[in-house]
Scaffold this motif. Structure first.
Motif, mmCIF file in Angstrom:
data_model
loop_
_atom_site.group_PDB
_atom_site.id
_atom_site.type_symbol
_atom_site.label_atom_id
_atom_site.label_comp_id
_atom_site.label_asym_id
_atom_site.label_seq_id
_atom_site.Cartn_x
_atom_site.Cartn_y
_atom_site.Cartn_z
ATOM 1 N N ILE A 33 -54.541 3.751 27.334
ATOM 2 C CA ILE A 33 -53.134 3.374 27.135
ATOM 3 C C ILE A 33 -52.771 3.227 25.663
ATOM 4 C CG2 ILE A 33 -51.408 1.596 27.570
ATOM 5 C CD1 ILE A 33 -52.753 1.056 30.241
ATOM 6 N N LEU A 34 -53.598 2.541 24.893
ATOM 7 C CA LEU A 34 -53.232 2.257 23.501
ATOM 8 C C LEU A 34 -53.349 3.474 22.588
ATOM 9 C CD1 LEU A 34 -54.662 -1.321 22.892
ATOM 10 C CD2 LEU A 34 -52.356 -0.627 23.538
ATOM 11 N N ARG A 35 -53.795 4.577 23.122
ATOM 12 C CA ARG A 35 -53.844 5.808 22.316
ATOM 13 C C ARG A 35 -52.458 6.457 22.203
ATOM 14 N NH1 ARG A 35 -58.932 7.705 21.166
ATOM 15 N NH2 ARG A 35 -60.661 6.678 22.262
ATOM 16 N N THR A 36 -51.613 6.248 23.206
ATOM 17 C CA THR A 36 -50.300 6.898 23.205
ATOM 18 C C THR A 36 -49.131 5.934 23.409
ATOM 19 O OG1 THR A 36 -50.506 7.331 25.581
ATOM 20 C CG2 THR A 36 -51.273 9.055 24.069
ATOM 21 N N ARG A 37 -49.371 4.842 24.137
ATOM 22 C CA ARG A 37 -48.274 3.963 24.525
ATOM 23 C C ARG A 37 -47.562 3.278 23.359
ATOM 24 N NH1 ARG A 37 -47.742 1.203 29.468
ATOM 25 N NH2 ARG A 37 -45.767 0.052 29.500
ATOM 26 N N PRO A 38 -48.259 2.828 22.303
ATOM 27 C CA PRO A 38 -47.546 2.126 21.226
ATOM 28 C C PRO A 38 -46.405 2.932 20.619
ATOM 29 C CG PRO A 38 -49.888 1.733 21.028
ATOM 30 C CD PRO A 38 -49.725 2.775 22.109
ATOM 31 N N LYS A 39 -46.607 4.213 20.415
ATOM 32 C CA LYS A 39 -45.541 5.034 19.829
ATOM 33 C C LYS A 39 -44.350 5.126 20.761
ATOM 34 C CE LYS A 39 -44.519 9.607 17.922
ATOM 35 N NZ LYS A 39 -45.049 10.960 17.636
ATOM 36 N N LYS A 40 -44.613 5.363 22.054
ATOM 37 C CA LYS A 40 -43.519 5.466 23.021
ATOM 38 C C LYS A 40 -42.795 4.138 23.172
ATOM 39 C CE LYS A 40 -45.772 9.112 25.752
ATOM 40 N NZ LYS A 40 -46.359 9.456 27.085
ATOM 41 N N SER A 41 -43.562 3.048 23.234
ATOM 42 C CA SER A 41 -42.935 1.731 23.372
ATOM 43 C C SER A 41 -42.138 1.359 22.129
ATOM 44 C CB SER A 41 -44.001 0.667 23.648
ATOM 45 O OG SER A 41 -44.588 0.852 24.907
ATOM 46 N N ALA A 42 -42.655 1.726 20.955
ATOM 47 C CA ALA A 42 -41.927 1.440 19.710
ATOM 48 C C ALA A 42 -40.592 2.158 19.694
ATOM 49 C CB ALA A 42 -42.778 1.850 18.508
ATOM 50 N N GLU A 43 -40.571 3.379 20.182
ATOM 51 C CA GLU A 43 -39.311 4.119 20.256
ATOM 52 C C GLU A 43 -38.329 3.429 21.195
ATOM 53 O OE1 GLU A 43 -40.592 7.970 21.485
ATOM 54 O OE2 GLU A 43 -41.313 8.558 19.491
ATOM 55 N N ALA A 44 -38.846 2.915 22.308
ATOM 56 C CA ALA A 44 -37.984 2.202 23.245
ATOM 57 C C ALA A 44 -37.462 0.905 22.628
ATOM 58 C CB ALA A 44 -38.748 1.906 24.535
ATOM 59 N N TYR A 45 -38.343 0.146 21.972
ATOM 60 C CA TYR A 45 -37.901 -1.088 21.318
ATOM 61 C C TYR A 45 -36.860 -0.799 20.244
ATOM 62 C CZ TYR A 45 -41.223 -4.390 23.415
ATOM 63 O OH TYR A 45 -41.892 -5.223 24.289
ATOM 64 N N SER A 46 -37.009 0.318 19.533
ATOM 65 C CA SER A 46 -36.062 0.654 18.468
ATOM 66 C C SER A 46 -34.644 0.815 19.006
ATOM 67 C CB SER A 46 -36.500 1.946 17.772
ATOM 68 O OG SER A 46 -37.722 1.766 17.093
#
Length: 344
Positions: free
Chosen positions: A49-62
């Motif tokens: 999960i932490l290989r790809t999810r942080p970038k996608k979640s950061a985009e959502a938080y933005s």
């Protein structure tokens, strides 16, 4: 001396992969969120999960980030300050994950002379991954750092009549101006196995309408039952026709059966049946957050409109509404005066 600790979910410090990654790590490594053995949880979370999810979640938080910061943090702080203004005892705020921790909240209360704390998980319903993990963490922190501090936990308040009236009032204000033809109650999703694990009888929960409709001690910790019961109670208070109300669950992870029906499927189904004006309520949360502001108010709206709907309204959470603040302050003052907790 008595004091109150309000606890909400938490948030990354910024909408960047750098800050989202440690937040997700703490959240997903919680054994009450992903309830697999630690070796498997570590493999799933840190190996996948932490290989790809942080970038996608950061985009959502933005997409939802406010100038003041994370909406959930800003709203929670506003709520805390408003409750404190009406409370007779000190009030502190803590987060289960990320900055502004439960330990920091307890330390703030201790510095004010507090040695008896009312712990208030800001979740209307009981679930392993929300209410229970807050209580367990708070007791661990108290045992390790504040052994002389006494902790009393406010129960999940989703069935409290006064809370239901406040929630119904907030919904009515929006519905009256919208002209809906369907109202969807979308709750945070959890794996079906969490329901069974939370069943104190070890046999009652079958995760269907039959067992949810029976009287059982299991309902005190059955998230599914509590969600459907809230929909029924609010619909009754608002006099909503049964054929214009439904319940669904959002935010699932792939690989396991989660509570159904899924919210994104409901958007397609309702639009396909000709429901054109949809109002969506997210009553598993008291504060608007990523799941309400991005997943429902943005992505959900797009899904519904693309499926053929014409009008979509997300009804905000209670946030820092005056009547919600006043109710929480009343509960706090009742406990401070004579130890009374809200009826549930």
């Amino acid at each position: 001396m008595k004091g109150v600790l309000l606890v909400n979910l938490g948030s990354p410090d910024s909408p960047t992969p750098k800050d989202v990654k440690p937040y997700l790590d703490e959240f997903l490594m919680d054994e009450r969120v992903i309830d697999a053995p630690k070796w498997l949880r570590t493999l799933i979370v840190r190996g996948i999960i932490l290989r790809t999810r942080p970038k996608k979640s950061a985009e959502a938080y933005s997409k939802i980030w406010w100038e003041e910061g994370s909406p959930l943090i800003v709203i929670s702080e506003r709520f805390k300050q408003a409750v404190e203004a009406q409370a007779d005892i000190p009030v502190a705020l803590g987060m289960r994950y990320g900055s502004g921790s439960i330990a920091e909240g307890m330390e703030q209360l201790q510095k004010q002379g507090v040695d008896e704390v009312l712990l208030v998980p800001l979740y209307p319903h009981y679930a392993m991954s929300s209410f229970e993990t807050v209580v367990v963490k708070a007791l661990e922190v108290r045992e390790a750092q504040f052994p002389d501090m006494q902790v009393t936990t406010m129960p999940a308040f989703g069935k409290n009549p006064d809370y239901l009236n406040v929630l119904a009032t907030s919904i009515r204000e929006k519905l009256d101006a919208f002209g809906y033809d369907h109202v969807l109650f979308s709750y945070h999703g959890i794996p079906e196995r969490h329901i069974r694990k939370s069943d104190p009888t070890s046999y009652h929960c079958k995760i269907n309408d039959t067992c949810c409709g029976m009287n059982s001690v299991a309902h005190h910790t059955c998230y599914r039952h509590q969600c459907y019961e809230m929909t029924r109670n609010i619909a009754a208070l608002l006099n909503l026709p049964k054929d214009q109300v439904s319940t669904s669950f959002q935010s699932r992870l792939a690989g396991d059966p989660w509570l159904k029906p899924y919210t994104d499927y409901e958007f397609e189904r309702l639009a396909g049946e000709g429901r054109s004006r949809l109002a969506v309520i997210t009553p598993a949360f008291v504060s608007d957050c990523l799941e309400t502001l991005e997943e429902i108010a943005m992505e959900g709206k797009n899904d519904f409109l693309e499926a053929g709907g014409t009008d979509f309204m997300h009804i905000p959470c209670l946030n820092d509404r005056e009547d919600w603040v006043t109710l929480m302050a009343k509960w706090v003052n009742d406990w401070a005066r004579d130890g009374r907790l809200p009826a549930v």
